[in-house]
Every structure is written in structure tokens, then in C-alpha cells.
Design a protein around this motif. Structure first.
Motif, PDB file in Angstrom:
ATOM      1  N   ARG A   1      71.863 -20.822 -41.307  1.00  0.00           N
ATOM      2  CA  ARG A   1      72.811 -21.414 -40.360  1.00  0.00           C
ATOM      3  C   ARG A   1      72.776 -20.621 -39.048  1.00  0.00           C
ATOM      4  NH1 ARG A   1      78.813 -20.938 -39.816  1.00  0.00           N
ATOM      5  NH2 ARG A   1      79.652 -22.988 -39.255  1.00  0.00           N
ATOM      6  N   GLY A   2      72.539 -21.339 -37.949  1.00  0.00           N
ATOM      7  CA  GLY A   2      72.489 -20.697 -36.641  1.00  0.00           C
ATOM      8  C   GLY A   2      71.085 -20.439 -36.147  1.00  0.00           C
ATOM      9  N   GLU A   3      70.092 -20.495 -37.031  1.00  0.00           N
ATOM     10  CA  GLU A   3      68.712 -20.292 -36.593  1.00  0.00           C
ATOM     11  C   GLU A   3      68.248 -21.509 -35.808  1.00  0.00           C
ATOM     12  OE1 GLU A   3      65.771 -19.044 -39.342  1.00  0.00           O
ATOM     13  OE2 GLU A   3      67.111 -17.672 -40.386  1.00  0.00           O
ATOM     14  N   GLY A   4      67.323 -21.281 -34.865  1.00  0.00           N
ATOM     15  CA  GLY A   4      66.866 -22.410 -34.070  1.00  0.00           C
ATOM     16  C   GLY A   4      65.547 -22.143 -33.375  1.00  0.00           C
TER      17      GLY A   4
ATOM     18  N   VAL B   1      68.892 -22.886 -21.435  1.00  0.00           N
ATOM     19  CA  VAL B   1      69.022 -23.500 -22.755  1.00  0.00           C
ATOM     20  C   VAL B   1      69.199 -22.423 -23.831  1.00  0.00           C
ATOM     21  CG1 VAL B   1      66.620 -23.630 -23.594  1.00  0.00           C
ATOM     22  CG2 VAL B   1      68.205 -25.493 -24.057  1.00  0.00           C
ATOM     23  N   ARG B   2      68.563 -21.241 -23.627  1.00  0.00           N
ATOM     24  CA  ARG B   2      68.746 -20.156 -24.573  1.00  0.00           C
ATOM     25  C   ARG B   2      70.207 -19.685 -24.564  1.00  0.00           C
ATOM     26  NH1 ARG B   2      65.161 -17.090 -27.082  1.00  0.00           N
ATOM     27  NH2 ARG B   2      63.468 -17.779 -25.714  1.00  0.00           N
ATOM     28  N   LYS B   3      70.773 -19.633 -23.351  1.00  0.00           N
ATOM     29  CA  LYS B   3      72.177 -19.216 -23.221  1.00  0.00           C
ATOM     30  C   LYS B   3      73.092 -20.212 -23.929  1.00  0.00           C
ATOM     31  CE  LYS B   3      75.805 -18.263 -19.842  1.00  0.00           C
ATOM     32  NZ  LYS B   3      76.222 -18.297 -18.413  1.00  0.00           N
ATOM     33  N   LYS B   4      72.815 -21.520 -23.746  1.00  0.00           N
ATOM     34  CA  LYS B   4      73.627 -22.549 -24.394  1.00  0.00           C
ATOM     35  C   LYS B   4      73.540 -22.440 -25.913  1.00  0.00           C
ATOM     36  CE  LYS B   4      73.969 -26.268 -20.994  1.00  0.00           C
ATOM     37  NZ  LYS B   4      73.779 -27.715 -20.756  1.00  0.00           N
ATOM     38  N   MET B   5      72.325 -22.201 -26.413  1.00  0.00           N
ATOM     39  CA  MET B   5      72.166 -22.089 -27.860  1.00  0.00           C
ATOM     40  C   MET B   5      72.899 -20.858 -28.387  1.00  0.00           C
ATOM     41  SD  MET B   5      68.713 -22.051 -30.250  1.00  0.00           S
ATOM     42  CE  MET B   5      68.160 -20.417 -29.765  1.00  0.00           C
ATOM     43  N   THR B   6      72.824 -19.752 -27.649  1.00  0.00           N
ATOM     44  CA  THR B   6      73.514 -18.528 -28.068  1.00  0.00           C
ATOM     45  C   THR B   6      75.011 -18.757 -28.151  1.00  0.00           C
ATOM     46  OG1 THR B   6      71.799 -17.170 -27.037  1.00  0.00           O
ATOM     47  CG2 THR B   6      73.922 -16.105 -27.489  1.00  0.00           C
ATOM     48  N   GLU B   7      75.548 -19.460 -27.138  1.00  0.00           N
ATOM     49  CA  GLU B   7      76.987 -19.756 -27.129  1.00  0.00           C
ATOM     50  C   GLU B   7      77.359 -20.660 -28.294  1.00  0.00           C
ATOM     51  OE1 GLU B   7      77.580 -21.457 -23.294  1.00  0.00           O
ATOM     52  OE2 GLU B   7      77.838 -19.518 -22.282  1.00  0.00           O
ATOM     53  N   ALA B   8      76.503 -21.662 -28.565  1.00  0.00           N
ATOM     54  CA  ALA B   8      76.781 -22.599 -29.657  1.00  0.00           C
ATOM     55  C   ALA B   8      76.733 -21.888 -31.010  1.00  0.00           C
ATOM     56  CB  ALA B   8      75.784 -23.752 -29.616  1.00  0.00           C
TER      57      ALA B   8
ATOM     58  N   LEU C   1      79.543 -21.277 -33.830  1.00  0.00           N
ATOM     59  CA  LEU C   1      79.361 -21.584 -35.247  1.00  0.00           C
ATOM     60  C   LEU C   1      79.951 -20.473 -36.114  1.00  0.00           C
ATOM     61  CD1 LEU C   1      75.729 -22.987 -35.658  1.00  0.00           C
ATOM     62  CD2 LEU C   1      77.858 -24.120 -36.323  1.00  0.00           C
ATOM     63  N   ASP C   2      79.710 -19.249 -35.693  1.00  0.00           N
ATOM     64  CA  ASP C   2      80.213 -18.106 -36.451  1.00  0.00           C
ATOM     65  C   ASP C   2      81.734 -18.074 -36.482  1.00  0.00           C
ATOM     66  OD1 ASP C   2      77.639 -17.336 -36.932  1.00  0.00           O
ATOM     67  OD2 ASP C   2      77.542 -15.933 -35.241  1.00  0.00           O
ATOM     68  N   LYS C   3      82.341 -18.638 -35.410  1.00  0.00           N
ATOM     69  CA  LYS C   3      83.810 -18.665 -35.356  1.00  0.00           C
ATOM     70  C   LYS C   3      84.369 -19.961 -35.933  1.00  0.00           C
ATOM     71  CE  LYS C   3      83.999 -15.928 -31.082  1.00  0.00           C
ATOM     72  NZ  LYS C   3      84.392 -15.955 -29.645  1.00  0.00           N
ATOM     73  N   ASP C   4      83.437 -20.839 -36.366  1.00  0.00           N
ATOM     74  CA  ASP C   4      83.817 -22.145 -36.916  1.00  0.00           C
ATOM     75  C   ASP C   4      84.553 -23.020 -35.899  1.00  0.00           C
ATOM     76  OD1 ASP C   4      82.707 -21.785 -39.452  1.00  0.00           O
ATOM     77  OD2 ASP C   4      84.478 -20.629 -40.102  1.00  0.00           O
ATOM     78  N   ASP C   5      84.213 -22.868 -34.589  1.00  0.00           N
ATOM     79  CA  ASP C   5      84.832 -23.753 -33.601  1.00  0.00           C
ATOM     80  C   ASP C   5      83.757 -24.494 -32.788  1.00  0.00           C
ATOM     81  OD1 ASP C   5      83.824 -21.742 -32.050  1.00  0.00           O
ATOM     82  OD2 ASP C   5      85.670 -21.362 -30.927  1.00  0.00           O
ATOM     83  N   TYR C   6      82.586 -24.669 -33.402  1.00  0.00           N
ATOM     84  CA  TYR C   6      81.511 -25.387 -32.711  1.00  0.00           C
ATOM     85  C   TYR C   6      81.850 -26.872 -32.630  1.00  0.00           C
ATOM     86  CZ  TYR C   6      77.097 -27.751 -31.851  1.00  0.00           C
ATOM     87  OH  TYR C   6      76.128 -28.578 -31.330  1.00  0.00           O
ATOM     88  N   LYS C   7      81.605 -27.443 -31.434  1.00  0.00           N
ATOM     89  CA  LYS C   7      81.762 -28.882 -31.237  1.00  0.00           C
ATOM     90  C   LYS C   7      80.459 -29.427 -30.669  1.00  0.00           C
ATOM     91  CE  LYS C   7      86.755 -28.904 -30.469  1.00  0.00           C
ATOM     92  NZ  LYS C   7      87.858 -29.307 -29.568  1.00  0.00           N
ATOM     93  N   GLU C   8      80.043 -30.540 -31.167  1.00  0.00           N
ATOM     94  CA  GLU C   8      78.791 -31.127 -30.703  1.00  0.00           C
ATOM     95  C   GLU C   8      78.895 -31.490 -29.221  1.00  0.00           C
ATOM     96  OE1 GLU C   8      75.749 -34.797 -31.833  1.00  0.00           O
ATOM     97  OE2 GLU C   8      77.595 -34.478 -32.983  1.00  0.00           O
TER      98      GLU C   8
END
Length: 392
Positions: free
Chosen positions: A9-12, A50-57, A61-68
Motif C-alpha cells: 500500500r502506497g507503492e507506485g 507529479v512526484r510531489k503529488k504522489m508523496t502527498e497522496a 493514505l498513511d493518515k487514512d484521509d486520502y481522497k481521490e
């Protein structure tokens, strides 16, 4: 056959697409029904973004507040925002917002996906607004700032809802606004103006504006319940404003900064208002049942509010007749402020009477007047020093 290794989870991964944009795909979890990885994508114009956006996303995820990320375009969101989130905004302000959206924001950036909009794109948009392009004149720094205000508000709302994680307009730099020189009427022009308006149907309107500094909408929206003739105090808490969408319907709305203020004008102004009240009483008797009880101080002979554009056009004819055709109605307000400062009023008092948000704004606007007064004071002191030295 070796079992395919699942990503955690979180890998990309990051790749550049055929259209030149960059895509980051990452795992958000495992579908409990199929056991397959659930992948999501974010997009940007550069690999770094895009790397920054993925890092933030992934952090979300780790905080369980990810929104698509939202699939809406800027145009679609601006349409929703202007219709659903401006309920407490004055009608005329809403009209200005929607015009900026229609004329500038949507044509330049409307097709961009909401989650793809970045600071660089917005900055380039602002820079282009300040240039003459395709026969269109460059916009002023003040107009660009107003457009930025609309876009920033809309994007801030999108952040609060969760459509985007941050407001890209935060990082933009706006052109510096150069304060335009004000052009108050000097004493000679004021004397000529007073002579030219004698007997004019709007004479009292012009005089009250000149000697109180009220804005045009404020003086035409002044009601008798806000005028205390006995104590000599006027409360300014509303203005007359045209209804959005065309037509000639006007409403009374809060003042420019939505804050009321009280002023204590010169006795001459109160005398003018007493005369206006007597005149209205005579009109009401003549009009009978045709009289409209609007409660306004300045009306026509049937009690109906005065039309701002008619008052303005009459003003322009008068100032043209005395050789100052470029004078604006708002210059009466400037004339009051300059006269008040030169008469000895402190900046804080002038600020309160004009309804400015801060004294520093008033000082920025009329600081040249105080500078002139300081120079005049220095000259008087020099004259005094010269006299003393000669006598000695």
C-alpha cells in the motif's frame, strides 16, 4: 509459475504520457472481493510536480484521509462555486465574480482538470493578463488582483471540500498596484461648482456628498431613519445598488465593507437636510396616493429613488460647463477628505467619516496632503526663524 509480487500500500510508479504530462500510479489497497490491487493516479505537467503529488497522496493514505482527485475541470468547478457558494455575497459583487470567470478565468484555464492546476499555470495566466495580446489591452494590476481574488476563493473552497489538497494560487505573485493620483476639486473649482449647481434639481445631493464624503450609492441610499436632525448625526449603513442581470431594478444593500458608521457633519449639512425634508413633505401632499413611501432622503417628486446614472450624467454636464470635464462624481468624496485634512481633522477621524477599513489606507490615499501641510508648516517656521534672527 512464480506468483506475481503485489505492491505494498502506497507503492507506485511514475511515467510520462504521450501528451507530455506525467502520471504517478500508486496502490491504495486491495479489493476484498477480487483480491486485486486498487490503484489510483495523479497527474502533473512535470515529473517533479507529479512526484510531489504522489508523496502527498501516500502521506494521506498513511493518515487514512486520502481522497481521490477530482475529475472536474476548472470551468465545471467555477460554475458550481459561483452558483452554490456565494449565497452571502452582495448581488453586484456576484456579478463581478461571474464576469471575471466568464471573460478571463474560463477562457484561459477552463479546460484544465481541477487537480491538474498548478501555480506556474496560474502565474502565467496572471502575467498574460498584464500584457497586450491579440488586440486586447493589458489589464490593470488592480483588475488582475480582483481576478486572483475570485480564483483564490474558489480554489480555497475546493480545498475545504477535499477536491484538491492545497491551493495553487497561494504561491503566485501579483503585479504591484500603483496608486492613481486623486483629483479633488481645489478651492477655485469648488467655488465654481457651487455656483453652477445653484437651483439644480440635484443641488442638495451634490452639496451633501461634497460636505460629507459619502459615496454615491451611500448618499442615494440614505434613509430618514438614519438621519437624526436633532443631534446632527447621520448613520451610513447601506447603499443603493442595481440588481444583477440587467434591467433597472435597484435595492438597498450593506455598504462597501458591510460595516455601518456614524458621522457628525457640519451644521450646514443638517440645515440642507431639514430643507430636503420640508421639500419632500410638499411633494407628498401634491402627489397624494401616487406618493411612494420609500423612506429615502433623496427622491423624485413621487417619492421614488433617484437613478444613479442620471445623477452622474447631470454631474458630468455641470463639471464640463465649468471647464473640468474629467472630474468624476467620486472626486467630490476626495474633495471632502482633502478639505477635512487641511482643516485640521486627524487621519483617524477622516478614516472613520469615510468608512475606510484602516487609518493607514486613508494615509496612503491622502498622504500627499499631509506632506504638503508639513512643508507649509516648515516654511512658516523658517519665516519665524528669519524674523527672529533679523530682530536680534
Amino acid at each position: 509459475m512464480a506468483e506475481k509480487k503485489r505492491r505494498a500500500r502506497g507503492e507506485g510508479s511514475i511515467r510520462q504520457r504521450k501528451d507530455g504530462t506525467w502520471e504517478a500510479r500508486f496502490v491504495t489497497g486491495i479489493d476484498p472481493g477480487t483480491g486485486k490491487e486498487i490503484r489510483k493516479s495523479v497527474y502533473a505537467k512535470t515529473q517533479r510536480e507529479v512526484r510531489k503529488k504522489m508523496t502527498e497522496a501516500v502521506a494521506a493514505l498513511d493518515k487514512d484521509d486520502y481522497k481521490e482527485p477530482s475529475k472536474m475541470t476548472i470551468s465545471q468547478w467555477m460554475d458550481i462555486w459561483s452558483k452554490e457558494y456565494l449565497g452571502g455575497v452582495k448581488p453586484y459583487t456576484v456579478l463581478n465574480y461571474t464576469q471575471h470567470i466568464k471573460n478571463h478565468i474560463n477562457p484561459a484555464m477552463g479546460a484544465i482538470k481541477l487537480d491538474m492546476l498548478d501555480a506556474h499555470t496560474i502565474q502565467k495566466f496572471y502575467n498574460n493578463l498584464g500584457k497586450e495580446r491579440d488586440g486586447k489591452p493589458a489589464l490593470s494590476a488592480k483588475t488582475i488582483k480582483n481576478i486572483h481574488g475570485v480564483l483564490h476563493k474558489a480554489l480555497s473552497q475546493a480545498v475545504m471540500i477535499g477536491y484538491i489538497r492545497s491551493n495553487p494560487a497561494d504561491a503566485c505573485t501579483l503585479p504591484r498596484i500603483v496608486q492613481k493620483d486623486i483629483k479633488p476639486l481645489d478651492e477655485d473649482a469648488t467655488a465654481s461648482f457651487l455656483e453652477a449647481i445653484k437651483g439644480h434639481p440635484y443641488e442638495t445631493v451634490f452639496l451633501v456628498t461634497l460636505f460629507t464624503g459619502m459615496r454615491q450609492g451611500e448618499v442615494l441610499g440614505l434613509t430618514w431613519d438614519c438621519v437624526d436632525l436633532d443631534s446632527g448625526i447621520i448613520t451610513i449603513n447601506k447603499q443603493i445598488q442595481k440588481e444583477t442581470g440587467g434591467g433597472s431594478v435597484y435595492h438597498l444593500v450593506p455598504t462597501k465593507n458591510s460595516k455601518g458608521r456614524t458621522i457628525t457633519p457640519a451644521a450646514y449639512v443638517i440645515k440642507l437636510l431639514r430643507g430636503q425634508k420640508r421639500k419632500q413633505a410638499e411633494w407628498q401632499l401634491k402627489a397624494g396616493q401616487l406618493w411612494e413611501n420609500s423612506g429615502l432622503v433623496f427622491t423624485n417628486e413621487l417619492g421614488v429613488h433617484l437613478m444613479p446614472h442620471t445623477v452622474y450624467h447631470n454631474f458630468k454636464k455641470i463639471v464640463a460647463s465649468i471647464g473640468i470635464p474629467n472630474a468624476r462624481f467620486h472626486d467630490l468624496r476626495h474633495s471632502y477628505a482633502v478639505a477635512a485634512i487641511r482643516s485640521g481633522d486627524d487621519i483617524k477621524t477622516v478614516q472613520g467619516n469615510l468608512g475606510h477599513a484602516t487609518a493607514s489606507f486613508t494615509l496612503d490615499k491622502y498622504g500627499h496632503v499631509t506632506d504638503q501641510m508639513k512643508r507649509a508648516s516648515a516654511d512658516r517656521m523658517q519665516d519665524y526663524i528669519d524674523r527672529i534672527k533679523k530682530s536680534g
